[in-house]
Scaffold this motif. Structure first.
Motif, mmCIF file in Angstrom:
data_model
loop_
_atom_site.group_PDB
_atom_site.id
_atom_site.type_symbol
_atom_site.label_atom_id
_atom_site.label_comp_id
_atom_site.label_asym_id
_atom_site.label_seq_id
_atom_site.Cartn_x
_atom_site.Cartn_y
_atom_site.Cartn_z
ATOM 1 N N UNK A 110 58.462 -8.843 -43.820
ATOM 2 C CA UNK A 110 58.225 -7.408 -43.969
ATOM 3 C C UNK A 110 56.804 -7.054 -43.564
ATOM 4 N N UNK A 111 55.842 -7.874 -43.937
ATOM 5 C CA UNK A 111 54.442 -7.612 -43.571
ATOM 6 C C UNK A 111 54.263 -7.616 -42.058
ATOM 7 N N UNK A 112 54.924 -8.572 -41.397
ATOM 8 C CA UNK A 112 54.825 -8.639 -39.937
ATOM 9 C C UNK A 112 55.422 -7.396 -39.299
ATOM 10 N N UNK A 113 56.581 -6.950 -39.809
ATOM 11 C CA UNK A 113 57.224 -5.752 -39.275
ATOM 12 C C UNK A 113 56.331 -4.532 -39.466
ATOM 13 N N UNK A 114 55.745 -4.393 -40.647
ATOM 14 C CA UNK A 114 54.871 -3.247 -40.902
ATOM 15 C C UNK A 114 53.640 -3.279 -40.006
ATOM 16 N N UNK A 115 53.047 -4.456 -39.834
ATOM 17 C CA UNK A 115 51.869 -4.575 -38.987
ATOM 18 C C UNK A 115 52.218 -4.265 -37.545
ATOM 19 N N UNK A 116 53.369 -4.778 -37.084
ATOM 20 C CA UNK A 116 53.790 -4.525 -35.699
ATOM 21 C C UNK A 116 54.011 -3.039 -35.473
ATOM 22 N N UNK A 117 54.681 -2.393 -36.437
ATOM 23 C CA UNK A 117 54.937 -0.963 -36.294
ATOM 24 C C UNK A 117 53.635 -0.177 -36.222
ATOM 25 N N UNK A 118 52.659 -0.550 -37.055
ATOM 26 C CA UNK A 118 51.380 0.154 -37.059
ATOM 27 C C UNK A 118 50.635 -0.030 -35.745
ATOM 28 N N UNK A 119 50.627 -1.253 -35.231
ATOM 29 C CA UNK A 119 49.916 -1.530 -33.989
ATOM 30 C C UNK A 119 50.583 -0.860 -32.794
ATOM 31 N N UNK A 120 51.911 -0.960 -32.739
ATOM 32 C CA UNK A 120 52.612 -0.420 -31.589
ATOM 33 C C UNK A 120 52.649 1.099 -31.614
ATOM 34 N N UNK A 121 52.487 1.688 -32.808
ATOM 35 C CA UNK A 121 52.507 3.143 -32.883
ATOM 36 C C UNK A 121 51.363 3.777 -32.117
ATOM 37 N N UNK A 122 50.260 3.037 -31.908
ATOM 38 C CA UNK A 122 49.112 3.626 -31.242
ATOM 39 C C UNK A 122 48.746 2.974 -29.928
ATOM 40 N N UNK A 123 49.597 2.049 -29.429
ATOM 41 C CA UNK A 123 49.263 1.372 -28.190
ATOM 42 C C UNK A 123 50.531 1.055 -27.419
ATOM 43 N N UNK A 124 50.402 0.125 -26.475
ATOM 44 C CA UNK A 124 51.526 -0.358 -25.672
ATOM 45 C C UNK A 124 52.105 0.696 -24.756
ATOM 46 N N UNK A 125 51.383 1.780 -24.509
ATOM 47 C CA UNK A 125 51.848 2.753 -23.533
ATOM 48 C C UNK A 125 51.470 2.281 -22.144
ATOM 49 N N UNK A 126 52.084 2.871 -21.143
ATOM 50 C CA UNK A 126 51.810 2.448 -19.781
ATOM 51 C C UNK A 126 52.459 3.381 -18.787
ATOM 52 N N UNK A 127 52.471 2.997 -17.505
ATOM 53 C CA UNK A 127 52.997 3.884 -16.467
ATOM 54 C C UNK A 127 54.481 4.165 -16.622
ATOM 55 N N UNK A 128 55.247 3.288 -17.303
ATOM 56 C CA UNK A 128 56.675 3.516 -17.475
ATOM 57 C C UNK A 128 57.011 4.241 -18.771
ATOM 58 N N UNK A 129 56.004 4.557 -19.592
ATOM 59 C CA UNK A 129 56.251 5.196 -20.873
ATOM 60 C C UNK A 129 56.740 6.630 -20.673
ATOM 61 N N UNK A 130 57.652 7.075 -21.534
ATOM 62 C CA UNK A 130 58.157 8.433 -21.512
ATOM 63 C C UNK A 130 57.997 9.032 -22.895
ATOM 64 N N UNK A 131 58.229 10.336 -23.004
ATOM 65 C CA UNK A 131 58.091 11.004 -24.292
ATOM 66 C C UNK A 131 59.100 10.448 -25.293
ATOM 67 N N UNK A 132 60.315 10.155 -24.832
ATOM 68 C CA UNK A 132 61.348 9.627 -25.715
ATOM 69 C C UNK A 132 61.095 8.162 -26.075
ATOM 70 N N UNK A 133 60.485 7.439 -25.147
ATOM 71 C CA UNK A 133 60.281 6.003 -25.335
ATOM 72 C C UNK A 133 58.857 5.647 -24.914
#
Length: 257
Positions: free
Chosen positions: A5-28
């Protein structure tokens, strides 16, 4: 379990503010990361899970596989009871509790499904849907390692649902092999659907993502459009997509041991 659960929460927090890129869309917005993780999961499924599931299906009589499916389904009704009650669905929650009591007592610990023929319906719920019922937004679409399609909200819900799973409290000597059996049996149950997906989808990632998101919206009453239900083929017949009231199930999520 707490570590998962801790790993899932940490991953969600980190990915919520990063990992965007040229293929990112508003939906995804996390699409660059999601596509990479989807490919990793897909390779693992192709070269490990699917062959194991096929071997299990060929080596295990159908009545035994049905018993295994019923056993884990009965354990799942414990979480269904809790989540239905948390959502204010008292009637559904009490029916889920009755299913557990009846199948555990008279169905050989759930190996036999006595409740369904007795007219007690199954009401499948999870904590992600409970959060959605409480008004928590789904957040960005998220592909979890091993677990597959999810969202920020549903990823947190997946971790919380482990607390409602009786198997999580079993001794490791029993829990680990039972978890492995659950994963393999679940994957075997969806062999027909995944084979059809291979044939039908030009872009598997987009198909799975759109099917998952629409399914979750449908479950919350936010989208009334149904999706085809993929059923297991009869002996000697290919899998077919048939109309159904419920949407296509997402790929199975192997639970953590």
């Amino acid at each position: 379990m707490k570590t998962t659960i801790s790993i899932l929460l940490l991953m969600c927090a980190l990915l919520g503010g990063c990992a965007t890129g040229p293929n990112a869309t508003q939906e995804d917005p996390l699409e660059p990361y999601n596509r990479t993780m989807f490919q990793v999961n897909d390779k693992l499924d192709t070269y490990v899970m699917k062959p194991v599931a096929k071997g299990y299906q060929e080596a295990t009589p159908s009545f035994l596989r049905t018993g295994v499916t019923n056993f884990f389904s009965n354990l799942g009704d414990v979480g269904n009871t809790i989540n239905n009650l948390l959502q204010g669905k008292v009637g559904d929650g009490m029916e889920s509790l009755m299913r557990v009591a009846l199948n555990t007592t008279f169905g050989l610990a759930g190996v036999l499904d006595i409740a369904t023929p007795a007219g007690i319906p199954k009401h499948s719920q999870d904590f992600g849907l409970t959060l959605g019922t409480w008004g928590v937004p789904s957040g960005p679409y998220l592909v979890l390692p091993l677990f597959g399609p999810s969202s920020i909200r549903d990823g947190v819900g997946t971790g919380v649902d482990f607390y409602a799973d009786p198997l999580s409290y079993a001794d490791a000597d029993y829990r680990v092999p039972l978890r492995a059996l659950q994963v393999v049996n679940t994957r075997a149950n969806y062999l027909g659907a995944s084979d059809l997906l291979e044939q039908a989808a030009l872009d598997k990632y987009s198909f799975v993502r759109d099917a998952y998101l629409q399914q979750r919206r449908n479950r919350l009453g936010q989208d009334k459009d149904g999706l085809p239900q993929y059923e297991e083929p009869e002996e000697g017949k290919p899998a077919e997509a048939v109309p159904a009231a419920t949407p296509v199930p997402p790929p199975s999520r192997p639970p953590s041991s």
